[in-house]
Motif scaffolding. Sequence first.
Motif, PDB file in Angstrom:
ATOM      1  N   THR A  24       0.842  -1.198   0.000  1.00 12.92           N
ATOM      2  CA  THR A  24       0.000   0.000   0.000  1.00 12.92           C
ATOM      3  C   THR A  24       0.882   1.256   0.000  1.00 12.92           C
ATOM      4  O   THR A  24       1.851   1.354   0.738  1.00 12.92           O
ATOM      5  CB  THR A  24      -0.911   0.003   1.239  1.00 12.92           C
ATOM      6  OG1 THR A  24      -1.751  -1.158   1.204  1.00 12.92           O
ATOM      7  CG2 THR A  24      -1.773   1.252   1.274  1.00 12.92           C
ATOM      8  N   LYS A  25       0.501   2.225  -0.831  1.00 16.94           N
ATOM      9  CA  LYS A  25       1.273   3.458  -0.973  1.00 16.94           C
ATOM     10  C   LYS A  25       0.536   4.627  -0.318  1.00 16.94           C
ATOM     11  O   LYS A  25      -0.689   4.628  -0.226  1.00 16.94           O
ATOM     12  CB  LYS A  25       1.556   3.757  -2.445  1.00 16.94           C
ATOM     13  CG  LYS A  25       2.391   2.672  -3.136  1.00 16.94           C
ATOM     14  CD  LYS A  25       2.570   2.965  -4.607  1.00 16.94           C
ATOM     15  CE  LYS A  25       3.447   1.918  -5.274  1.00 16.94           C
ATOM     16  NZ  LYS A  25       2.808   0.588  -5.291  1.00 16.94           N
ATOM     17  N   VAL A  26       1.308   5.634   0.096  1.00 13.75           N
ATOM     18  CA  VAL A  26       0.789   6.761   0.868  1.00 13.75           C
ATOM     19  C   VAL A  26       0.612   7.993  -0.009  1.00 13.75           C
ATOM     20  O   VAL A  26       1.532   8.377  -0.747  1.00 13.75           O
ATOM     21  CB  VAL A  26       1.730   7.098   2.046  1.00 13.75           C
ATOM     22  CG1 VAL A  26       1.194   8.291   2.847  1.00 13.75           C
ATOM     23  CG2 VAL A  26       1.928   5.878   2.944  1.00 13.75           C
ATOM     24  N   ILE A  27      -0.566   8.623   0.090  1.00 13.51           N
ATOM     25  CA  ILE A  27      -0.826   9.888  -0.585  1.00 13.51           C
ATOM     26  C   ILE A  27      -1.146  10.938   0.478  1.00 13.51           C
ATOM     27  O   ILE A  27      -2.008  10.728   1.336  1.00 13.51           O
ATOM     28  CB  ILE A  27      -1.991   9.763  -1.582  1.00 13.51           C
ATOM     29  CG1 ILE A  27      -1.600   8.806  -2.726  1.00 13.51           C
ATOM     30  CG2 ILE A  27      -2.398  11.134  -2.133  1.00 13.51           C
ATOM     31  CD1 ILE A  27      -2.731   8.486  -3.683  1.00 13.51           C
ATOM     32  N   ALA A  28      -0.443  12.051   0.428  1.00 12.15           N
ATOM     33  CA  ALA A  28      -0.656  13.143   1.382  1.00 12.15           C
ATOM     34  C   ALA A  28      -1.837  13.997   0.929  1.00 12.15           C
ATOM     35  O   ALA A  28      -1.823  14.570  -0.164  1.00 12.15           O
ATOM     36  CB  ALA A  28       0.606  13.997   1.497  1.00 12.15           C
ATOM     37  N   SER A 231      -6.559  -1.668   8.867  1.00 12.33           N
ATOM     38  CA  SER A 231      -7.595  -2.463   8.204  1.00 12.33           C
ATOM     39  C   SER A 231      -7.486  -2.361   6.686  1.00 12.33           C
ATOM     40  O   SER A 231      -7.573  -3.366   5.972  1.00 12.33           O
ATOM     41  CB  SER A 231      -8.980  -2.005   8.659  1.00 12.33           C
ATOM     42  OG  SER A 231      -9.997  -2.646   7.921  1.00 12.33           O
ATOM     43  N   MET A 232      -7.273  -1.156   6.178  1.00 11.38           N
ATOM     44  CA  MET A 232      -7.177  -0.971   4.728  1.00 11.38           C
ATOM     45  C   MET A 232      -5.924  -1.634   4.162  1.00 11.38           C
ATOM     46  O   MET A 232      -5.950  -2.213   3.080  1.00 11.38           O
ATOM     47  CB  MET A 232      -7.195   0.522   4.394  1.00 11.38           C
ATOM     48  CG  MET A 232      -8.507   1.232   4.672  1.00 11.38           C
ATOM     49  SD  MET A 232      -9.881   0.609   3.642  1.00 11.38           S
ATOM     50  CE  MET A 232     -10.822  -0.298   4.875  1.00 11.38           C
ATOM     51  N   ILE A 233      -4.826  -1.552   4.907  1.00 12.17           N
ATOM     52  CA  ILE A 233      -3.593  -2.223   4.477  1.00 12.17           C
ATOM     53  C   ILE A 233      -3.816  -3.725   4.398  1.00 12.17           C
ATOM     54  O   ILE A 233      -3.395  -4.381   3.439  1.00 12.17           O
ATOM     55  CB  ILE A 233      -2.436  -1.888   5.443  1.00 12.17           C
ATOM     56  CG1 ILE A 233      -2.042  -0.415   5.300  1.00 12.17           C
ATOM     57  CG2 ILE A 233      -1.224  -2.788   5.181  1.00 12.17           C
ATOM     58  CD1 ILE A 233      -1.139   0.100   6.406  1.00 12.17           C
ATOM     59  N   ILE A 240      -3.624   4.816   0.159  1.00 17.20           N
ATOM     60  CA  ILE A 240      -4.409   5.437   1.228  1.00 17.20           C
ATOM     61  C   ILE A 240      -4.069   6.921   1.238  1.00 17.20           C
ATOM     62  O   ILE A 240      -2.902   7.304   1.293  1.00 17.20           O
ATOM     63  CB  ILE A 240      -4.110   4.830   2.608  1.00 17.20           C
ATOM     64  CG1 ILE A 240      -4.512   3.346   2.645  1.00 17.20           C
ATOM     65  CG2 ILE A 240      -4.844   5.604   3.704  1.00 17.20           C
ATOM     66  CD1 ILE A 240      -4.133   2.635   3.937  1.00 17.20           C
ATOM     67  N   THR A 241      -5.090   7.756   1.191  1.00 16.42           N
ATOM     68  CA  THR A 241      -4.917   9.203   1.290  1.00 16.42           C
ATOM     69  C   THR A 241      -5.145   9.621   2.732  1.00 16.42           C
ATOM     70  O   THR A 241      -6.135   9.223   3.350  1.00 16.42           O
ATOM     71  CB  THR A 241      -5.900   9.924   0.355  1.00 16.42           C
ATOM     72  OG1 THR A 241      -5.628   9.522  -0.997  1.00 16.42           O
ATOM     73  CG2 THR A 241      -5.757  11.431   0.464  1.00 16.42           C
ATOM     74  N   ILE A 251       3.175   2.741   9.733  1.00 18.52           N
ATOM     75  CA  ILE A 251       2.289   1.575   9.825  1.00 18.52           C
ATOM     76  C   ILE A 251       2.481   0.674   8.608  1.00 18.52           C
ATOM     77  O   ILE A 251       2.500  -0.568   8.723  1.00 18.52           O
ATOM     78  CB  ILE A 251       0.822   2.040   9.975  1.00 18.52           C
ATOM     79  CG1 ILE A 251       0.645   2.732  11.325  1.00 18.52           C
ATOM     80  CG2 ILE A 251      -0.147   0.852   9.849  1.00 18.52           C
ATOM     81  CD1 ILE A 251      -0.719   3.361  11.529  1.00 18.52           C
ATOM     82  N   VAL A 252       2.602   1.278   7.426  1.00 20.07           N
ATOM     83  CA  VAL A 252       2.862   0.495   6.215  1.00 20.07           C
ATOM     84  C   VAL A 252       4.176  -0.285   6.376  1.00 20.07           C
ATOM     85  O   VAL A 252       4.261  -1.471   6.040  1.00 20.07           O
ATOM     86  CB  VAL A 252       2.920   1.407   4.971  1.00 20.07           C
ATOM     87  CG1 VAL A 252       3.456   0.642   3.760  1.00 20.07           C
ATOM     88  CG2 VAL A 252       1.551   1.971   4.649  1.00 20.07           C
ATOM     89  N   LYS A 253       5.178   0.383   6.905  1.00 19.35           N
ATOM     90  CA  LYS A 253       6.492  -0.240   7.085  1.00 19.35           C
ATOM     91  C   LYS A 253       6.403  -1.458   7.995  1.00 19.35           C
ATOM     92  O   LYS A 253       7.037  -2.492   7.744  1.00 19.35           O
ATOM     93  CB  LYS A 253       7.470   0.787   7.669  1.00 19.35           C
ATOM     94  CG  LYS A 253       8.909   0.323   7.774  1.00 19.35           C
ATOM     95  CD  LYS A 253       9.780   1.450   8.289  1.00 19.35           C
ATOM     96  CE  LYS A 253      11.214   0.985   8.445  1.00 19.35           C
ATOM     97  NZ  LYS A 253      12.090   2.094   8.971  1.00 19.35           N
ATOM     98  N   LYS A 254       5.609  -1.357   9.051  1.00 22.14           N
ATOM     99  CA  LYS A 254       5.478  -2.474   9.986  1.00 22.14           C
ATOM    100  C   LYS A 254       4.753  -3.669   9.369  1.00 22.14           C
ATOM    101  O   LYS A 254       4.857  -4.789   9.877  1.00 22.14           O
ATOM    102  CB  LYS A 254       4.699  -2.001  11.235  1.00 22.14           C
ATOM    103  CG  LYS A 254       5.519  -1.068  12.123  1.00 22.14           C
ATOM    104  CD  LYS A 254       4.690  -0.554  13.275  1.00 22.14           C
ATOM    105  CE  LYS A 254       5.481   0.437  14.123  1.00 22.14           C
ATOM    106  NZ  LYS A 254       4.674   1.037  15.197  1.00 22.14           N
ATOM    107  N   ASN A 255       4.017  -3.434   8.305  1.00 19.02           N
ATOM    108  CA  ASN A 255       3.284  -4.518   7.648  1.00 19.02           C
ATOM    109  C   ASN A 255       4.063  -5.205   6.528  1.00 19.02           C
ATOM    110  O   ASN A 255       3.538  -6.100   5.880  1.00 19.02           O
ATOM    111  CB  ASN A 255       1.968  -3.951   7.080  1.00 19.02           C
ATOM    112  CG  ASN A 255       0.880  -3.826   8.111  1.00 19.02           C
ATOM    113  OD1 ASN A 255       0.094  -4.718   8.349  1.00 19.02           O
ATOM    114  ND2 ASN A 255       0.853  -2.666   8.780  1.00 19.02           N
ATOM    115  N   ARG A 256       5.276  -4.775   6.315  1.00 16.43           N
ATOM    116  CA  ARG A 256       6.075  -5.410   5.260  1.00 16.43           C
ATOM    117  C   ARG A 256       6.497  -6.817   5.654  1.00 16.43           C
ATOM    118  O   ARG A 256       6.732  -7.090   6.816  1.00 16.43           O
ATOM    119  CB  ARG A 256       7.325  -4.565   4.956  1.00 16.43           C
ATOM    120  CG  ARG A 256       6.985  -3.308   4.162  1.00 16.43           C
ATOM    121  CD  ARG A 256       8.203  -2.455   3.935  1.00 16.43           C
ATOM    122  NE  ARG A 256       7.832  -1.229   3.264  1.00 16.43           N
ATOM    123  CZ  ARG A 256       8.584  -0.152   3.162  1.00 16.43           C
ATOM    124  NH1 ARG A 256       9.775  -0.150   3.717  1.00 16.43           N
ATOM    125  NH2 ARG A 256       8.171   0.931   2.549  1.00 16.43           N
TER     126      ARG A 256
END
Length: 256
Positions: A24-28, A231-233, A240-241, A251-256
């Motif tokens: 999952t990628k992050v959008i500001a 949940s979305m990840i 995710i915006t 959080i994304v990093k911890k899910n790798r």
Amino acid sequence: MKKRLILSVLLTAFLCGSSAFSQTKVIAHRGYWDCEGSAQNSITALNKAHEVGVYGSEFDVLITADGIPVVNHNDSIQGFCIETSLYEEIKDLKLKNGEVLPTLEDYLIQGKQNKGTQLILEIKPHKRVVNEDRAVTAILALVQKYQLEDQVEYISFSMNICKELIRRAPAAQVAYLRGEVSPADLKVLGFTGLDYHYKVFEKNPTWIQEAKNAGLTVNVWTVDDPAVMQSMIEQNVDFITTDKPEQLKEIVKKNR
């Protein structure tokens, strides 16, 4: 035995690569504005989003009465309706961090320097359809002028705007925001993705997988709650915006 070992190594490498690809990628949201010296939709917010290394920086665009696209979320600023105002009337108005109201051209010039950060361009609904069409024309012309076709992705709540983008820029990435259209119907209409509020997916729990099956990208907005981020990840959304890009990145990093 040796062949099995080689196959095992190749399979592991493939799975690791697939996992990284689907991360999952992050959008500001409106850039990274929730920090010192920044403001929503400011060029500072655009730069700060780039500095923290997110996938993309989202921003909002409306067109003035005399055809100048400007970056602002609301359809009015300090009492001036953008759609019915001349650019000269609003060009010196200040954002909360002291910057003047940016034009889209200002934004694209800076965005082009921020290599590696996608520009997630939301064209806001206008009161008149003719102005939506004028906005699409002006925006596409500027994107083409600065050769940013590969760096700019489009989103809108207006189905008319989205259809115009799909018709006039068929290679562009276009995602719909409102949330009432199914993935299957968006695919038929020529969209490349959907970008819905997370509560839409709570009401329609099969839509994420249906979108992926249809080859559409899935973005979720605007997620600031860590539990919803997680949940979305776990549901493997593409983007995710958020107003909290650094927190989401962790959080994304911890899910790798």
